[in-house]
Design a protein around this motif. Structure first.
Motif, PDB file in Angstrom:
ATOM      1  N   GLU A 119       0.846  -1.188   0.000  1.00  0.00           N
ATOM      2  CA  GLU A 119       0.000   0.000   0.000  1.00  0.00           C
ATOM      3  C   GLU A 119       0.880   1.235   0.000  1.00  0.00           C
ATOM      4  N   SER A 120       0.355   2.312  -0.540  1.00  0.00           N
ATOM      5  CA  SER A 120       1.134   3.545  -0.584  1.00  0.00           C
ATOM      6  C   SER A 120       1.438   4.005   0.838  1.00  0.00           C
ATOM      7  N   LEU A 121       2.535   4.720   0.969  1.00  0.00           N
ATOM      8  CA  LEU A 121       2.917   5.212   2.293  1.00  0.00           C
ATOM      9  C   LEU A 121       1.839   6.125   2.858  1.00  0.00           C
ATOM     10  N   SER A 122       1.172   6.901   1.999  1.00  0.00           N
ATOM     11  CA  SER A 122       0.117   7.796   2.477  1.00  0.00           C
ATOM     12  C   SER A 122      -1.040   6.996   3.083  1.00  0.00           C
ATOM     13  N   GLU A 123      -1.429   5.875   2.432  1.00  0.00           N
ATOM     14  CA  GLU A 123      -2.506   5.040   2.967  1.00  0.00           C
ATOM     15  C   GLU A 123      -2.057   4.372   4.263  1.00  0.00           C
ATOM     16  N   TRP A 124      -0.812   3.919   4.294  1.00  0.00           N
ATOM     17  CA  TRP A 124      -0.281   3.259   5.482  1.00  0.00           C
ATOM     18  C   TRP A 124      -0.279   4.210   6.675  1.00  0.00           C
ATOM     19  N   LEU A 125       0.119   5.462   6.422  1.00  0.00           N
ATOM     20  CA  LEU A 125       0.136   6.454   7.494  1.00  0.00           C
ATOM     21  C   LEU A 125      -1.271   6.786   7.968  1.00  0.00           C
ATOM     22  N   ARG A 126      -2.218   6.871   7.035  1.00  0.00           N
ATOM     23  CA  ARG A 126      -3.606   7.135   7.419  1.00  0.00           C
ATOM     24  C   ARG A 126      -4.164   5.993   8.269  1.00  0.00           C
ATOM     25  N   ARG A 127      -3.788   4.772   7.924  1.00  0.00           N
ATOM     26  CA  ARG A 127      -4.257   3.623   8.694  1.00  0.00           C
ATOM     27  C   ARG A 127      -3.666   3.633  10.102  1.00  0.00           C
ATOM     28  N   ASP A 164      10.584  14.942  -6.051  1.00  0.00           N
ATOM     29  CA  ASP A 164       9.139  14.831  -5.811  1.00  0.00           C
ATOM     30  C   ASP A 164       8.872  13.773  -4.740  1.00  0.00           C
ATOM     31  N   ILE A 165       9.531  13.928  -3.600  1.00  0.00           N
ATOM     32  CA  ILE A 165       9.408  12.959  -2.510  1.00  0.00           C
ATOM     33  C   ILE A 165       8.203  13.310  -1.642  1.00  0.00           C
ATOM     34  N   HIS A 166       7.234  12.406  -1.590  1.00  0.00           N
ATOM     35  CA  HIS A 166       6.068  12.556  -0.715  1.00  0.00           C
ATOM     36  C   HIS A 166       5.409  11.187  -0.613  1.00  0.00           C
ATOM     37  N   PRO A 167       4.502  10.984   0.334  1.00  0.00           N
ATOM     38  CA  PRO A 167       3.987   9.638   0.616  1.00  0.00           C
ATOM     39  C   PRO A 167       3.332   8.927  -0.559  1.00  0.00           C
ATOM     40  N   ASP A 168       2.730   9.650  -1.498  1.00  0.00           N
ATOM     41  CA  ASP A 168       2.066   8.995  -2.620  1.00  0.00           C
ATOM     42  C   ASP A 168       3.040   8.301  -3.553  1.00  0.00           C
ATOM     43  N   ASN A 169       4.315   8.691  -3.521  1.00  0.00           N
ATOM     44  CA  ASN A 169       5.293   8.150  -4.458  1.00  0.00           C
ATOM     45  C   ASN A 169       6.109   6.998  -3.889  1.00  0.00           C
ATOM     46  N   PHE A 170       5.673   6.460  -2.737  1.00  0.00           N
ATOM     47  CA  PHE A 170       6.367   5.320  -2.145  1.00  0.00           C
ATOM     48  C   PHE A 170       5.349   4.284  -1.691  1.00  0.00           C
ATOM     49  N   VAL A 171       5.708   3.035  -1.846  1.00  0.00           N
ATOM     50  CA  VAL A 171       4.859   1.925  -1.432  1.00  0.00           C
ATOM     51  C   VAL A 171       5.530   1.198  -0.275  1.00  0.00           C
ATOM     52  N   ARG A 175       5.959  -7.525   1.078  1.00  0.00           N
ATOM     53  CA  ARG A 175       6.921  -8.615   1.225  1.00  0.00           C
ATOM     54  C   ARG A 175       8.221  -8.137   1.850  1.00  0.00           C
ATOM     55  N   SER A 176       8.709  -6.985   1.397  1.00  0.00           N
ATOM     56  CA  SER A 176      10.021  -6.523   1.850  1.00  0.00           C
ATOM     57  C   SER A 176       9.967  -5.660   3.099  1.00  0.00           C
ATOM     58  N   LYS A 177       8.789  -5.001   3.342  1.00  0.00           N
ATOM     59  CA  LYS A 177       8.652  -4.069   4.460  1.00  0.00           C
ATOM     60  C   LYS A 177       9.654  -2.926   4.365  1.00  0.00           C
ATOM     61  N   TRP A 178       9.930  -2.502   3.142  1.00  0.00           N
ATOM     62  CA  TRP A 178      10.760  -1.333   2.895  1.00  0.00           C
ATOM     63  C   TRP A 178       9.932  -0.312   2.131  1.00  0.00           C
ATOM     64  N   LEU A 179      10.373   0.946   2.167  1.00  0.00           N
ATOM     65  CA  LEU A 179       9.751   1.973   1.338  1.00  0.00           C
ATOM     66  C   LEU A 179      10.295   1.834  -0.079  1.00  0.00           C
ATOM     67  N   ILE A 180       9.409   1.566  -1.012  1.00  0.00           N
ATOM     68  CA  ILE A 180       9.820   1.302  -2.390  1.00  0.00           C
ATOM     69  C   ILE A 180       9.364   2.449  -3.274  1.00  0.00           C
ATOM     70  N   PRO A 181      10.285   3.132  -3.965  1.00  0.00           N
ATOM     71  CA  PRO A 181       9.881   4.231  -4.853  1.00  0.00           C
ATOM     72  C   PRO A 181       9.147   3.695  -6.068  1.00  0.00           C
TER      73      PRO A 181
END
Length: 344
Positions: A119-127, A164-171, A175-181
């Motif tokens: 899931e996108s970082l923005s969705e993860w943070l909202r959750r 253009d670094i912001h939560p929508d651009n990272f997943v 599986r990896s539990k890393w921030l993936i661009p």
């Protein structure tokens, strides 16, 4: 066979095909719009200049969907050299989405890449916010450390700035539990001619102060924006009274800033030892400095400082804060007193 408005089942989930698009002789079904900038859309065949979209797609079979893919529509015709650099970058990064197809058209570029579950970082943070659970200090620093390494590799491989670094651009990879661009599109724009769409509204909050002020950015601009992600993971809000990179536009050089120091905000949510607090404060003061000249001069220095901070704060969290240690001592003394009373 027309697949328009057809419904397909893929791994237990139903998808409705909202349109079709052909990229290098392969026909893909548009399944779900992930993000959009601009009013035009490839679905309506009015993908004019300035349209930028990201779709969940799949190559269409006769009755079933094949592997899920990600389609990115960039609002410019990338040069072959830039496409080669992007291909090399994704091939070199084991966590990045591999490019499968790409096609240049008159005023845009279509890139089909591997779909990374998560899931996108923005969705993860909202959750996380919705469940009222804060990301732990150790987890936030672990993710940030991986992000610093990824961005440093990006700078080294391409010689470019992400921009253009912001939560929508990272997943957040499941599986990896890393921030993936998942979006490198803005890195191809010359930083001294940033388009207006990158410094408006939501984007402006995440852009470094120099970009908001219309100045030229460099890799230190990515330092600032990446650290905003760390701050939001720890606190649920942007620093500088939620102004982020826009704070520089309201700062008065002749007076003290009216916002809380970033470290003080973090301490409202996390218990950190006195010595570790000092290290965190010095780190944030440098990497979130309004003047890029005051940030880390090189990615190597940034990575080294991040590693040192990670080790110190991780060790500090294991030992616990001074307050926690005092509480533990008091409990021990109280238990010993009870043991003595029972003996008497």
């Amino acid at each position: 066979m027309s697949h328009q408005n057809s419904t397909f089942r893929f791994r237990g989930r139903r998808y409705q095909v909202q349109g079709r698009i052909t990229v290098r002789h392969r026909t893909y079904g548009l399944l779900q719009l992930l993000s959009r900038r601009g009013s035009a859309s490839i679905v309506r065949d009015d993908c004019d200049r300035g349209c930028e979209e990201r779709w969940l797609v799949s190559e269409l079979g006769q009755k079933t969907l094949r592997e899920l893919r990600s389609l990115q529509v960039l609002p410019e015709r990338l040069s072959r050299q830039k496409l080669r650099v992007l291909q090399q970058l994704t091939d070199a990064n084991p966590f990045a989405a591999a490019i499968i197809d790409c096609e240049r058209r008159d005023h845009m570029t279509l890139i089909v890449s591997q779909w990374i579950p998560g899931e996108s970082l923005s969705e993860w943070l909202r959750r996380q916010t919705g469940s009222r659970r804060r990301v732990s200090l150790h987890e936030a620093l672990r993710l940030y450390r991986g992000l610093v390494r990824a961005l440093s590799g990006f700078h080294r491989t391409t010689g470019l700035v992400h921009g253009d670094i912001h939560p929508d651009n990272f997943v957040m990879g499941s599986r990896s539990k890393w921030l993936i661009p998942i979006d490198y599109g803005s890195a191809w724009h010359a930083l001294d001619a940033m388009s207006q769409r990158q410094t408006q509204g939501f984007r402006a909050l995440w852009a470094a102060p120099e970009i908001n002020l219309g100045k030229i950015g460099d890799q230190r601009s990515d330092q600032f924006s990446a650290t905003l992600l760390l701050f939001v993971m720890l606190t649920g809000e942007l620093p500088f009274d939620r102004l982020g990179g826009r704070a520089a536009c309201f700062a008065n050089p002749d007076s003290e800033p009216f916002w809380e120091r970033p470290t003080d905000v973090i301490l409202r949510y996390h218990s950190i030892s006195h010595s570790a607090t000092g290290s965190l404060s010095r780190f944030l003061d440098q990497v979130l400095a309004a003047d890029p000249q005051e940030r880390f001069a090189t990615d190597a220095a940034w990575m080294s400082a991040t590693e040192q901070l990670f080790r110190q704060l991780t060790e500090s969290s294991r030992k616990g804060s001074l307050f926690d240690q005092l509480l533990k001592m008091l409990r021990t003394l109280r238990n010993r007193g009870r043991d003595i009373s029972s003996i008497e």
